[in-house]
Design an enzyme around this catalytic site. Structure first.
Site: not given
Length: 168
Positions: A122, A141
């Protein structure tokens, strides 16, 4: 364009964009807050973290067997079902089809990370000064979230259209 080719290309596009950005981050950034890059002051930053859990790290402290079941096996089964559903359901409107492809592409990209790296990379972080703040997230995401929003919009739009047609 052939419908199944369209589905495949859109899913592969979502996976590719996610994986390319993660390779760039892993090869060019320092992990953690020390390597933070301010894109737009403190509002939009790149901060590389490796996430062993799901959304916002949830489940990262689960025992390995539960993590395997809930973060790898179950999502894989759901993704395979969604792929089956979008290929078989020919009456899906274009927006819903694109939405499902985004969800599947993003889901596969994060499952791929869990299989290959044991965690998900991330790197995006948004903080609009207390008005809006995110956890650290990635392109996959964004794909999943965008797909969900499109699906909700499509469902509302199609429902309103069906109500108008039944009133006529």
């Amino acid at each position: 364009m052939n419908r199944n080719l369209f589905i495949t290309l859109l899913i592969v596009f979502n996976i590719a964009i996610d994986q390319i950005t993660k390779v760039i981050v892993r090869n060019n950034m320092v992990e953690g807050a020390r390597g933070q890059i301010d894109i737009i002051k403190d509002y939009f930053q790149l901060i590389w973290v490796e996430n062993k859990g799901a959304f916002l790290g949830m489940g990262s402290d689960m025992n390995p067997t539960l993590r395997l079941i809930f973060l790898l096996i179950l999502p894989t089964i759901v993704l395979l079902y969604v792929i089956y559903y979008i290929v078989k359901t020919k009456e899906l409107d274009r927006l819903s089809l694109i939405a499902f492809c985004c969800i599947v592409g993003g889901g596969i990209a994060n499952v791929f990370d869990r299989i290959v790296y044991g965690q998900v990379t991330d790197f995006f972080f948004i903080d609009l000064g207390g008005v809006f703040k995110t956890g650290i997230f990635n392109i996959a995401d964004i794909s999943v979230t965008t797909g969900m929003i499109m699906l909700l919009y499509s469902g509302i739009f199609n429902n309103k259209k069906n109500i108008k047609t039944s009133d006529s």
